[in-house]
Design a protein around this motif. Sequence first.
Motif, PDB file in Angstrom:
ATOM      1  N   UNK A  27       0.831  -1.208   0.000  1.00  0.00           N
ATOM      2  CA  UNK A  27       0.000   0.000   0.000  1.00  0.00           C
ATOM      3  C   UNK A  27       0.863   1.253   0.000  1.00  0.00           C
ATOM      4  N   UNK A  28       1.877   1.293   0.840  1.00  0.00           N
ATOM      5  CA  UNK A  28       2.748   2.469   0.918  1.00  0.00           C
ATOM      6  C   UNK A  28       3.516   2.658  -0.385  1.00  0.00           C
ATOM      7  N   UNK A  34       2.192   6.638  -6.944  1.00  0.00           N
ATOM      8  CA  UNK A  34       1.131   7.466  -7.509  1.00  0.00           C
ATOM      9  C   UNK A  34       1.355   8.946  -7.190  1.00  0.00           C
ATOM     10  N   UNK A  35       1.789   9.260  -5.984  1.00  0.00           N
ATOM     11  CA  UNK A  35       2.059  10.653  -5.622  1.00  0.00           C
ATOM     12  C   UNK A  35       3.196  11.216  -6.467  1.00  0.00           C
ATOM     13  N   UNK A  36       4.247  10.440  -6.683  1.00  0.00           N
ATOM     14  CA  UNK A  36       5.366  10.895  -7.510  1.00  0.00           C
ATOM     15  C   UNK A  36       4.908  11.143  -8.941  1.00  0.00           C
ATOM     16  N   UNK A  37       4.159  10.206  -9.514  1.00  0.00           N
ATOM     17  CA  UNK A  37       3.696  10.372 -10.893  1.00  0.00           C
ATOM     18  C   UNK A  37       2.758  11.573 -11.024  1.00  0.00           C
ATOM     19  N   UNK A  38       1.917  11.802 -10.026  1.00  0.00           N
ATOM     20  CA  UNK A  38       0.983  12.932 -10.077  1.00  0.00           C
ATOM     21  C   UNK A  38       1.717  14.267 -10.030  1.00  0.00           C
TER      22      UNK A  38
END
Length: 162
Positions: A27-28, A34-38
Amino acid sequence: MSTQAKKPFTFTGWHMLAIMLAFFGTIITVNFTMAYLATSTWSGLVVKNTYVASQQFNGKTAAIRDMLATGIAGDLQVDGKGMRYRLTLPENTPVVADAVTAHFKRPVGTAQDFELQLTPAGDGLYLADKAILPGSWIVEMQATKDGKMIMHEAKRIAVSGE
């Protein structure tokens, strides 16, 4: 022959720890990916200062209304080798501008954005010879005459890789 009884499996605290680490680790890892890609693909900015943009809205709307009343139309053609842009009035009368600029923007991200100054080719036609990368683009066209904006439009286009 030995007849040893097989020891039954016992679920221990170490097994539970391994399951919890695998579960929460997954999960982490997904959340950080996802946060990096966003954050690395799109700035999220449409305007630099929303307050200033809101104050300029009515003036820009009036200028666009005046521009549309002239009937000037633009015809944009883009391929991998360059672009053609023709400015005309309703009866196909060519429009001569002092400067025509094309701002190429990717729909997501700003890394490949660029600007082109088009060269007049006569009869309301403006050209630019520059290799355009394939993919989706938002092309914002601006034409000025005597320091006044006579045409401003944005079109979403797709350039093929051929």
